[in-house]
Enzyme design. Structure first.
Site, PDB file in Angstrom:
ATOM      1  CB  SER A 131      -0.891   0.012   1.251  1.00  0.00           C
ATOM      2  OG  SER A 131      -1.543   1.261   1.405  1.00  0.00           O
ATOM      3  CE1 TYR A 144      -3.274  -1.824   5.622  1.00  0.00           C
ATOM      4  CE2 TYR A 144      -3.328   0.397   4.729  1.00  0.00           C
ATOM      5  CZ  TYR A 144      -3.375  -0.963   4.545  1.00  0.00           C
ATOM      6  OH  TYR A 144      -3.529  -1.476   3.274  1.00  0.00           O
TER       7      TYR A 144
END
Length: 246
Positions: A131, A144
């Site tokens: 990501s 995250y």
């Protein structure tokens, strides 16, 4: 493309399901792996693949996946993972952090470790779906961002460690992708809050956009390694810079 077998983790929805479809269209025999057996069974039936239930955080399940997949695997897509919560560090839910780390980092590493001997023998490839959260922190994203940065570190270390081996290590780093479950899971099923993530954004990416990139990487000649591709919608110039209409 004959006798090419791909394993896709997190194949029950989103990028994983789209990637399974794309790889099947490219001629791969696809093994769909995820926790939700009903979903991957339906997907496998649709694309002529196989379904193997697997929770990547369960060592026994990972071992079973590798054993049942067999010796013909030439491609592994590490897609299982996800985000939970958007709290500042001062209010961090550490159980959620552990869950994210377990799936995105430990799980991806465990699956890779299980398949690596076969992939080396078959001169195969591993593609990690990370990501743009790995690029740096943002408010509420420490858990995250940290997990995806750690997963990226695994990718980089493996590429160095295996430079003398006939296996390729690639990374796809998506930006804003609107799927049916990512933000909904992040916000504990709060649909309104999940929808707000994409409010006013002209054409965020969809799962098929990332699957297109994965399909392209997977079909490069054996001497070509795609180290990392960052993929964003045009409206997102950086993790912190998104154009939204009123």
């Amino acid at each position: 493309m004959r006798n090419q077998t791909a394993v896709v983790t997190g194949a029950s929805s989103g990028i994983g399901a789209a990637s399974a479809r794309r790889l099947a269209a490219e001629g791969f025999s696809v093994i769909c792996a995820a926790r939700r057996e009903d979903r991957i069974s339906a997907l496998a039936a649709e694309i002529g693949g196989r379904a193997i239930a697997c929770d990547v955080t369960n060592p026994a399940a990972v071992a079973r996946l590798a054993q049942e997949a067999g010796e013909d695997v030439t491609l592994l897509i590490n897609n299982a993972g996800g985000a939970i919560g958007l709290e500042p560090v001062a209010e961090a839910d550490l159980d959620a952090w552990q869950t994210m780390y377990a799936a995105n980092v430990i799980g991806a590493t465990a699956v890779t470790k299980a398949f690596l001997p076969t992939l080396i023998t078959n001169e195969g490839q591993v593609i990690f779906v990370t990501s743009t959260a790995a690029d740096g922190g943002y408010e509420g994203g420490a858990g995250y961002c940290g997990a995806k940065a750690a997963e990226r570190a695994v990718v980089g270390s493996m590429r160095l460690e295996l430079v003398d081996q006939p296996v390729r290590i690639a990374e796809v780093s998506p930006g804003m992708v609107r799927t049916e479950e990512f933000s909904l899971t992040r916000f504990g099923g709060d649909q309104a809050r999940a929808d707000q993530v994409y409010a006013g954004v002209d054409h965020p990416l969809v799962a098929e956009d990332i699957a297109d990139v994965i399909g392209w990487i997977a079909t490069r000649p054996p001497h070509v390694n795609i180290d990392r591709i960052t993929v964003r919608p045009r409206a997102q110039a950086a993790q912190h810079k998104v154009h939204r209409t009123a």
